[in-house]
Design a protein around this motif. Sequence first.
Motif, PDB file in Angstrom:
ATOM      1  N   ILE A  70      -2.882   9.714  -1.641  1.00 44.27           N
ATOM      2  CA  ILE A  70      -3.403   8.381  -1.987  1.00 44.27           C
ATOM      3  C   ILE A  70      -4.302   8.535  -3.207  1.00 44.27           C
ATOM      4  N   LYS A  71      -3.966   7.855  -4.270  1.00 42.62           N
ATOM      5  CA  LYS A  71      -4.702   7.982  -5.528  1.00 42.62           C
ATOM      6  C   LYS A  71      -5.880   7.013  -5.566  1.00 42.62           C
ATOM      7  N   TYR A  72      -6.931   7.442  -6.284  1.00 45.89           N
ATOM      8  CA  TYR A  72      -8.071   6.554  -6.540  1.00 45.89           C
ATOM      9  C   TYR A  72      -7.622   5.450  -7.472  1.00 45.89           C
ATOM     10  N   PRO A  73      -8.121   4.272  -7.385  1.00 42.21           N
ATOM     11  CA  PRO A  73      -9.225   3.786  -6.570  1.00 42.21           C
ATOM     12  C   PRO A  73      -8.768   3.140  -5.256  1.00 42.21           C
ATOM     13  N   GLN A  74      -7.518   3.389  -4.863  1.00 41.60           N
ATOM     14  CA  GLN A  74      -6.995   2.776  -3.638  1.00 41.60           C
ATOM     15  C   GLN A  74      -7.855   3.179  -2.452  1.00 41.60           C
ATOM     16  N   LEU A  75      -8.398   2.173  -1.749  1.00 40.20           N
ATOM     17  CA  LEU A  75      -9.327   2.433  -0.655  1.00 40.20           C
ATOM     18  C   LEU A  75      -8.612   2.885   0.614  1.00 40.20           C
ATOM     19  N   TYR A  76      -7.453   2.294   0.898  1.00 39.52           N
ATOM     20  CA  TYR A  76      -6.667   2.631   2.086  1.00 39.52           C
ATOM     21  C   TYR A  76      -5.197   2.763   1.702  1.00 39.52           C
ATOM     22  N   ALA A  77      -4.430   3.456   2.544  1.00 36.49           N
ATOM     23  CA  ALA A  77      -2.981   3.488   2.372  1.00 36.49           C
ATOM     24  C   ALA A  77      -2.435   2.115   2.755  1.00 36.49           C
ATOM     25  N   GLU A  78      -1.415   1.673   2.037  1.00 36.65           N
ATOM     26  CA  GLU A  78      -0.771   0.398   2.369  1.00 36.65           C
ATOM     27  C   GLU A  78      -0.116   0.509   3.746  1.00 36.65           C
ATOM     28  N   LYS A  79       0.118  -0.635   4.365  1.00 38.21           N
ATOM     29  CA  LYS A  79       0.686  -0.654   5.714  1.00 38.21           C
ATOM     30  C   LYS A  79       2.014   0.113   5.775  1.00 38.21           C
ATOM     31  N   ALA A  80       2.873  -0.096   4.782  1.00 40.54           N
ATOM     32  CA  ALA A  80       4.167   0.592   4.764  1.00 40.54           C
ATOM     33  C   ALA A  80       3.983   2.102   4.643  1.00 40.54           C
ATOM     34  N   GLU A  81       3.015   2.521   3.840  1.00 39.30           N
ATOM     35  CA  GLU A  81       2.734   3.949   3.697  1.00 39.30           C
ATOM     36  C   GLU A  81       2.267   4.545   5.023  1.00 39.30           C
ATOM     37  N   ALA A  82       1.337   3.846   5.685  1.00 37.92           N
ATOM     38  CA  ALA A  82       0.780   4.337   6.944  1.00 37.92           C
ATOM     39  C   ALA A  82       1.832   4.391   8.047  1.00 37.92           C
ATOM     40  N   GLU A  83       2.797   3.465   8.001  1.00 37.08           N
ATOM     41  CA  GLU A  83       3.855   3.459   9.018  1.00 37.08           C
ATOM     42  C   GLU A  83       4.884   4.557   8.789  1.00 37.08           C
TER      43      GLU A  83
END
Length: 147
Positions: free
Chosen positions: A38-51
């Motif tokens: 997960i690259k900065y400045p992204q605070l969280y992984a997107e839902k699709a990424e997390a799934e």
Amino acid sequence: MITIPQEYLYPLAGTLSTFYVLFYQMNSVGRARRAAGIKYPQLYAEKAEAESSINAKVFNCVQRAHQNTLENLPTVIFSTLIAGLVYPTFAGSLCATWSVARLLYTIGYSSGDPNARNFLGANVLGSLSQYTLLLSATWSVAKLFSA
């Protein structure tokens, strides 16, 4: 000159322990971020990424544990320092207990299973410590006003 009683070292030590919790969490977030890509400045992984990626899900959990600690930290620190004016040993002990509970919370949450954040009763222990600190601080202010 302000004189600080020797016993006030307990609230100071308890407060210091919270910084070590944050340091542990910051390192955990960094490791999880790298593992998930997960690259900065992204605070969280997107839902699709997390799934689709356990590493992304773990990153979200670790990041959330850290964020939740930051949300609660001002109340804990100020309550400890205020309650410590009247009940220094008690306040320092409660703050240290909160720190241990936050470490357990982070360890559990870092498993990638949000339900594991109550690892060894961390949620209950942390909440009880925090609420007791807040009530103790409130009582301490009332006691100082009436002195």
